[in-house]
Design a protein around this motif. Structure first.
Motif, PDB file in Angstrom:
ATOM      1  N   PHE A 181       1.781   3.629  -3.226  1.00 11.55           N
ATOM      2  CA  PHE A 181       1.245   4.987  -3.143  1.00 11.55           C
ATOM      3  C   PHE A 181       2.343   6.028  -3.342  1.00 11.55           C
ATOM      4  O   PHE A 181       2.151   7.025  -4.049  1.00 11.55           O
ATOM      5  N   PHE A 182       3.503   5.813  -2.722  1.00 15.53           N
ATOM      6  CA  PHE A 182       4.602   6.765  -2.886  1.00 15.53           C
ATOM      7  C   PHE A 182       5.097   6.790  -4.329  1.00 15.53           C
ATOM      8  O   PHE A 182       5.514   7.846  -4.835  1.00 15.53           O
ATOM      9  N   ILE A 183       5.057   5.645  -5.008  1.00 14.86           N
ATOM     10  CA  ILE A 183       5.447   5.618  -6.417  1.00 14.86           C
ATOM     11  C   ILE A 183       4.473   6.444  -7.255  1.00 14.86           C
ATOM     12  O   ILE A 183       4.881   7.245  -8.109  1.00 14.86           O
ATOM     13  N   VAL A 184       3.172   6.252  -7.002  1.00 16.95           N
ATOM     14  CA  VAL A 184       2.160   7.030  -7.727  1.00 16.95           C
ATOM     15  C   VAL A 184       2.289   8.513  -7.382  1.00 16.95           C
ATOM     16  O   VAL A 184       2.169   9.382  -8.263  1.00 16.95           O
ATOM     17  N   LEU A 185       2.548   8.819  -6.108  1.00 12.94           N
ATOM     18  CA  LEU A 185       2.725  10.220  -5.699  1.00 12.94           C
ATOM     19  C   LEU A 185       3.923  10.843  -6.403  1.00 12.94           C
ATOM     20  O   LEU A 185       3.868  11.995  -6.844  1.00 12.94           O
ATOM     21  N   LYS A 186       4.998  10.090  -6.530  1.00 11.35           N
ATOM     22  CA  LYS A 186       6.183  10.602  -7.229  1.00 11.35           C
ATOM     23  C   LYS A 186       5.874  10.886  -8.693  1.00 11.35           C
ATOM     24  O   LYS A 186       6.259  11.932  -9.231  1.00 11.35           O
ATOM     25  N   ILE A 187       5.157   9.970  -9.348  1.00 13.00           N
ATOM     26  CA  ILE A 187       4.828  10.160 -10.759  1.00 13.00           C
ATOM     27  C   ILE A 187       3.929  11.384 -10.941  1.00 13.00           C
ATOM     28  O   ILE A 187       4.011  12.086 -11.962  1.00 13.00           O
ATOM     29  N   PHE A 223       0.814  -1.210   0.000  1.00 15.65           N
ATOM     30  CA  PHE A 223       0.000   0.000   0.000  1.00 15.65           C
ATOM     31  C   PHE A 223       0.850   1.263   0.000  1.00 15.65           C
ATOM     32  O   PHE A 223       0.759   2.073  -0.922  1.00 15.65           O
ATOM     33  N   MET A 224       1.680   1.419   1.015  1.00 18.42           N
ATOM     34  CA  MET A 224       2.445   2.655   1.133  1.00 18.42           C
ATOM     35  C   MET A 224       3.458   2.804   0.004  1.00 18.42           C
ATOM     36  O   MET A 224       3.569   3.884  -0.600  1.00 18.42           O
TER      37      MET A 224
END
Length: 303
Positions: free
Chosen positions: A34-40, A30-31
């Motif tokens: 999510f951080f990968i999507v947030l970075k993109i 999950f986390m």
């Protein structure tokens, strides 16, 4: 004594291990995504593989961090995305209310049924979920089409003279969502209703309260936790639903899941799609936090 001391010393480590495994699972699945999507979401679209620029670079012993807020600004300025969010929230809210209106009487009836019948009734509720969602939605396409079973039955009975346009409308989407997510409303309600003390209703009846009055003033308030849990289990996944609106909906059916698919796979604009996903998650976190606070207050016995 030495064995007991050894076990007591090992218990905290075992407890930390038991607690740590779920946290590790949440972090990995999950986390971290999510951080990968947030970075993109802070990157820029690019004609490359993957189709976005790097947010940070390391060159000549220098770390360069470039945060692009243009994707979020673009979402706030384009009316299409705002309409998609509002459409998803409206669809989820109405679907949740419909599931509650239909599911509460069903859960109440199952909770009041004989013990040997409850398992059979619950099994009937859960059996459709054993079939893949795609197959069930395709079945509804055959039922709701102009030449489908529903129109054929209505024309055979003489209720209508020509087929109704149900497929590829919002009505078809509501039917598909309520059908698919109704078990997620019934099961928490049943788990709550089956634990109610029937002596409260008997006492209310002895004091002259009608059945309807007792239901609204005793049963419904006591079922509040089940109502909230069932509503959360329906509302949250429906907001991001894609399969049902895509197959049963029409051009006027605008939901965020459909827009996400188009941005990722049709437009190949991963940064904008990631920003859409982050904003959607932020919207869903709000009711989750409010629900947790309400539960914490009830456990502490505060008003």
């Amino acid at each position: 004594m030495n064995i007991i001391r050894s076990i007591s010393r090992r218990m905290p480590k075992g407890r930390h291990l038991v607690i740590g495994v779920p946290f590790l699972w949440l972090f990995l699945f999950f986390m971290l995504p999510f951080f990968i999507v947030l970075k993109i979401s802070f990157a820029e679209a690019d004609v490359a593989i993957p189709p976005y620029t790097d947010v940070y670079t390391w060159a000549e012993n220098k770390l360069t961090l470039v945060i692009n807020l243009g994707n979020y600004i673009f979402l706030s300025e384009d009316a299409l995305y705002l309409a998609a969010y509002l459409g998803s929230l409206k669809m989820a809210t109405v679907s949740t209310l419909l599931c509650l209106i239909i599911g509460f009487p069903m859960a109440y009836a199952i909770a009041r049924a004989d013990k040997d019948k409850q398992m059979v009734l619950l099994l009937l509720i859960m059996m459709p979920t054993w079939t893949a969602i795609l197959i069930r939605v395709y079945a509804w396409m055959g039922i709701l089409s102009n030449n489908g079973l529903l129109n054929g039955f209505l024309m055979w009975t003489g209720i209508i003279s020509e087929p109704l346009q149900i497929l590829n409308t919002n009505i078809a989407v509501y039917i598909g969502i309520v059908y698919s997510y109704l078990p997620f409303m019934i099961l928490p309600l049943f788990a709550n209703l089956v634990k109610h003390d029937q002596s409260l209703l008997e006492a209310a009846a002895d004091l002259g309260s009608s059945t309807i009055n007792s239901f609204w003033k005793i049963t419904v308030p006591l079922a509040k936790n089940g109502i909230i849990a069932g509503s959360m289990l329906v509302f949250i996944p429906v907001v991001g639903e894609f399969v049902i609106p895509e197959l049963l909906g029409g051009p006027e059916t605008l939901m965020i899941g459909k827009v996400l698919w188009q941005e990722f796979f049709n437009n190949r604009d991963w940064p904008v799609a990631s920003a859409l996903a982050v904003v959607m998650l932020a919207i869903l976190i709000v009711p989750i936090i409010l629900f947790n606070r309400n539960q914490a207050k009830e456990m502490e016995g505060r008003p």
